[in-house]
Design a protein around this motif. Structure first.
Motif, PDB file in Angstrom:
ATOM      1  N   ALA A 313       0.805  -1.250  -0.008  1.00 56.41           N
ATOM      2  CA  ALA A 313       0.048  -0.114   0.036  1.00 56.41           C
ATOM      3  C   ALA A 313       1.005   1.409   0.118  1.00 56.41           C
ATOM      4  CB  ALA A 313      -0.942  -0.067   1.154  1.00 56.41           C
ATOM      5  N   ASP A 314       2.025   1.322   0.766  1.00 52.13           N
ATOM      6  CA  ASP A 314       2.790   2.409   0.903  1.00 52.13           C
ATOM      7  C   ASP A 314       3.450   2.728  -0.439  1.00 52.13           C
ATOM      8  OD1 ASP A 314       4.635   4.173   1.829  1.00 52.13           O
ATOM      9  OD2 ASP A 314       6.436   2.670   1.864  1.00 52.13           O
ATOM     10  N   ALA A 315       3.923   1.675  -1.282  1.00 56.96           N
ATOM     11  CA  ALA A 315       4.363   1.742  -2.519  1.00 56.96           C
ATOM     12  C   ALA A 315       3.456   2.166  -3.570  1.00 56.96           C
ATOM     13  CB  ALA A 315       5.001   0.608  -2.921  1.00 56.96           C
ATOM     14  N   VAL A 316       2.134   1.602  -3.580  1.00 65.90           N
ATOM     15  CA  VAL A 316       1.419   1.713  -4.324  1.00 65.90           C
ATOM     16  C   VAL A 316       0.715   3.487  -4.315  1.00 65.90           C
ATOM     17  CG1 VAL A 316      -1.250   1.428  -4.850  1.00 65.90           C
ATOM     18  CG2 VAL A 316       0.373  -0.370  -5.161  1.00 65.90           C
ATOM     19  N   LEU A 317       0.482   3.789  -3.238  1.00 67.01           N
ATOM     20  CA  LEU A 317      -0.004   5.198  -2.719  1.00 67.01           C
ATOM     21  C   LEU A 317       1.193   6.187  -3.632  1.00 67.01           C
ATOM     22  CD1 LEU A 317      -2.023   4.086  -1.318  1.00 67.01           C
ATOM     23  CD2 LEU A 317      -1.786   5.978   0.417  1.00 67.01           C
ATOM     24  N   GLU A 318       2.668   5.880  -3.353  1.00 66.50           N
ATOM     25  CA  GLU A 318       3.439   6.648  -4.152  1.00 66.50           C
ATOM     26  C   GLU A 318       3.603   6.827  -5.589  1.00 66.50           C
ATOM     27  OE1 GLU A 318       8.321   6.688  -3.433  1.00 66.50           O
ATOM     28  OE2 GLU A 318       7.157   6.550  -1.454  1.00 66.50           O
ATOM     29  N   THR A 319       3.238   5.662  -6.253  1.00 69.45           N
ATOM     30  CA  THR A 319       3.009   5.671  -7.812  1.00 69.45           C
ATOM     31  C   THR A 319       1.839   6.388  -8.082  1.00 69.45           C
ATOM     32  OG1 THR A 319       3.327   4.260  -9.753  1.00 69.45           O
ATOM     33  CG2 THR A 319       2.198   3.153  -7.844  1.00 69.45           C
ATOM     34  N   TYR A 320       0.619   6.194  -7.293  1.00 67.00           N
ATOM     35  CA  TYR A 320      -0.476   6.811  -7.609  1.00 67.00           C
ATOM     36  C   TYR A 320      -0.535   8.143  -7.565  1.00 67.00           C
ATOM     37  CZ  TYR A 320      -5.197   8.778  -7.069  1.00 67.00           C
ATOM     38  OH  TYR A 320      -6.374   9.643  -7.069  1.00 67.00           O
ATOM     39  N   ALA A 321       0.431   8.884  -6.587  1.00 68.29           N
ATOM     40  CA  ALA A 321       0.473  10.158  -6.595  1.00 68.29           C
ATOM     41  C   ALA A 321       1.186  10.718  -7.798  1.00 68.29           C
ATOM     42  CB  ALA A 321       1.157  10.484  -5.238  1.00 68.29           C
ATOM     43  N   THR A 322       2.096  10.152  -8.389  1.00 71.14           N
ATOM     44  CA  THR A 322       2.673  10.404  -9.517  1.00 71.14           C
ATOM     45  C   THR A 322       2.092  10.263 -10.929  1.00 71.14           C
ATOM     46  OG1 THR A 322       4.874   9.751  -8.462  1.00 71.14           O
ATOM     47  CG2 THR A 322       5.069  10.131 -10.902  1.00 71.14           C
ATOM     48  N   THR A 323       1.428   9.155 -10.968  1.00 71.72           N
ATOM     49  CA  THR A 323       0.859   8.577 -12.272  1.00 71.72           C
ATOM     50  C   THR A 323      -0.822   8.986 -12.237  1.00 71.72           C
ATOM     51  OG1 THR A 323       0.118   6.559 -11.538  1.00 71.72           O
ATOM     52  CG2 THR A 323       2.340   6.686 -12.461  1.00 71.72           C
ATOM     53  N   GLY A 324      -1.375   8.975 -11.441  1.00 72.49           N
ATOM     54  CA  GLY A 324      -2.758   9.169 -11.159  1.00 72.49           C
ATOM     55  C   GLY A 324      -3.640   8.195 -11.526  1.00 72.49           C
ATOM     56  N   ASP A 325      -2.977   6.984 -11.991  1.00 72.54           N
ATOM     57  CA  ASP A 325      -3.815   5.545 -12.289  1.00 72.54           C
ATOM     58  C   ASP A 325      -4.546   4.999 -11.124  1.00 72.54           C
ATOM     59  OD1 ASP A 325      -4.551   3.428 -13.229  1.00 72.54           O
ATOM     60  OD2 ASP A 325      -2.849   2.893 -14.625  1.00 72.54           O
ATOM     61  N   GLN A 326      -5.699   5.339 -10.945  1.00 76.48           N
ATOM     62  CA  GLN A 326      -6.580   4.879  -9.854  1.00 76.48           C
ATOM     63  C   GLN A 326      -6.511   3.286  -9.927  1.00 76.48           C
ATOM     64  OE1 GLN A 326     -10.427   6.256  -9.644  1.00 76.48           O
ATOM     65  NE2 GLN A 326      -9.834   8.131  -8.511  1.00 76.48           N
ATOM     66  N   ARG A 327      -6.206   2.340 -11.064  1.00 81.02           N
ATOM     67  CA  ARG A 327      -6.188   1.021 -11.005  1.00 81.02           C
ATOM     68  C   ARG A 327      -5.183   0.459  -9.925  1.00 81.02           C
ATOM     69  NH1 ARG A 327      -4.790  -0.330 -17.127  1.00 81.02           N
ATOM     70  NH2 ARG A 327      -3.524   1.562 -16.581  1.00 81.02           N
ATOM     71  N   VAL A 328      -4.127   1.128  -9.736  1.00 85.14           N
ATOM     72  CA  VAL A 328      -3.129   0.370  -8.822  1.00 85.14           C
ATOM     73  C   VAL A 328      -3.494   0.362  -7.381  1.00 85.14           C
ATOM     74  CG1 VAL A 328      -1.111   1.409 -10.285  1.00 85.14           C
ATOM     75  CG2 VAL A 328      -1.920   2.693  -8.493  1.00 85.14           C
ATOM     76  N   LEU A 329      -4.552   1.227  -7.068  1.00 85.41           N
ATOM     77  CA  LEU A 329      -5.143   1.524  -5.562  1.00 85.41           C
ATOM     78  C   LEU A 329      -5.851   0.249  -5.313  1.00 85.41           C
ATOM     79  CD1 LEU A 329      -6.488   5.010  -5.695  1.00 85.41           C
ATOM     80  CD2 LEU A 329      -4.143   4.199  -4.666  1.00 85.41           C
ATOM     81  N   ALA A 330      -6.145  -0.744  -6.280  1.00 89.24           N
ATOM     82  CA  ALA A 330      -6.642  -1.848  -6.129  1.00 89.24           C
ATOM     83  C   ALA A 330      -5.943  -3.025  -5.490  1.00 89.24           C
ATOM     84  CB  ALA A 330      -7.496  -2.493  -7.126  1.00 89.24           C
TER      85      ALA A 330
END
Length: 339
Positions: A313-330
């Motif tokens: 979750a920690d890593a995914v939130l970091e990449t979401y903040a950069t890419t904006g791709d909501q798919r990774v939040l799953a």
């Protein structure tokens, strides 16, 4: 909250970097992620249970004099921990990191990539939040663990390919024999058709800024792949995401000249973990999505409590903040269902 992390480090530094054989001590990494995302109130209660699983800090045998000969020797773990504890007391942490990063980087598979992952968490704290004695000590423990378990990825080297991250990741072959631990599995890579080309297939970054973009895309694509292939080995495939995240977090503290080899090493780790742990075929159906609110995504991971779910979750939130791709939040919720 800073006090909570320093207190957690202080408790954890009485324990060794491994337990029950060679399982990695995730305590410092999980504690840092929990504090980072506003879940510090959970840290000490979580540690109360986790610390009961851990082993004591290993004793040293003799000082590290020939560092090359001692790399990758787990019997010298105590010696490496003492070595870096002294180094981080006597020298600035950036200087120690800058000297040892290129020495340790070729052995990025150390401890199933937990050596570099733990370093990435420690560097993030020092770089973003500032120094304390406990934070410098944590970097020393992380570097010592990496040195003791130093292990190269077979066939890794400079990137010579022309593929973007998505194409390179799609082209990673899978090992046929899917038994044993990571050391046994990595040893099979040299016999896998297509591996020699896959491990260097990624296009090398054009400049230092491109290195950060490449790593960001690597984390992004590995997180999406977790949704498709994580059912094969849900715990171990997490590291295809968290290892390049650790390298990305460390880049700001490194000489720009180290960025290209850092990308190559991160790619070798992600490719290797994918080859030996990703399911041979994608999931039959897409995982059910979780919350689209990043704070709630991490809060659910914290409530789950498994250290791998927390770190994903920690890593995914970091990449979401950069890419904006909501798919990774799953991905964290998917991991929570599988683990």
């Amino acid at each position: 909250m800073d006090d909570i992390l320093d207190e957690a480090y202080h408790r954890l530094h009485r324990t060794g970097p491994e337990f029950e054989g060679w399982l990695s001590n995730h305590g410092p990494m999980a504690a840092e992620a929990l504090v980072r995302h506003g879940q510090g109130a959970r840290v000490h209660r979580w540690l109360d249970g986790y610390l009961r699983r851990l082993d004591e800090l290993p004793r040293g045998l003799r000082p590290i004099d020939d560092w090359r000969a001692a790399l990758g020797d787990p019997k010298r773990t105590g010696d490496w921990l003492h070595h870096f504890d002294r180094e981080l007391r006597e020298r600035p942490w950036r200087e120690v990191l800058g000297e040892w990063w290129p020495r340790l980087l070729p052995g990025i598979a150390a401890g199933a990539t937990h050596g570099v992952i733990r370093v990435g968490h420690a560097v993030r704290v020092l770089h973003v939040d500032g120094e304390t004695p406990d934070r410098r000590a944590e970097l020393g423990q992380a570097l010592g663990y990496w040195a003791a378990r130093w292990q190269p990825v077979p066939g890794a080297g400079p990137l010579t390919g022309h593929s973007d991250v998505a194409s390179a990741l799609a082209g990673v072959p899978r090992i046929a024999e899917r038994t044993g631990g990571i050391r046994e599995r990595l040893g099979r890579l040299t016999g896998v058709p297509g591996w020699a080309g896959a491990v260097t297939a990624l296009r090398a970054p054009a400049d230092p800024d491109d290195a950060a973009r490449t790593l960001t895309e690597m984390v992004h694509r590995a997180a999406l792949d977790y949704l498709r292939f994580g059912h094969g080995e849900p715990v171990m495939l997490v590291h295809a995401v968290t290892a390049p995240t650790a390298v990305l977090r460390t880049l700001p503290a490194l000489d720009p000249a180290l960025r290209a080899p850092s990308v190559a090493a991160a790619w070798s780790a992600t490719a290797a973990v994918t080859s030996v742990y990703a399911a041979p075929t994608p999931a039959a159906s897409a995982p059910v999505g979780g919350s689209a609110d990043p704070d709630e995504v991490f809060a659910r991971a914290a409530r789950h409590g498994d250290e791998h779910v927390v770190k994903l979750a920690d890593a995914v939130l970091e990449t979401y903040a950069t890419t904006g791709d909501q798919r990774v939040l799953a991905a964290p919720a998917h991991a929570g269902r599988l683990i």
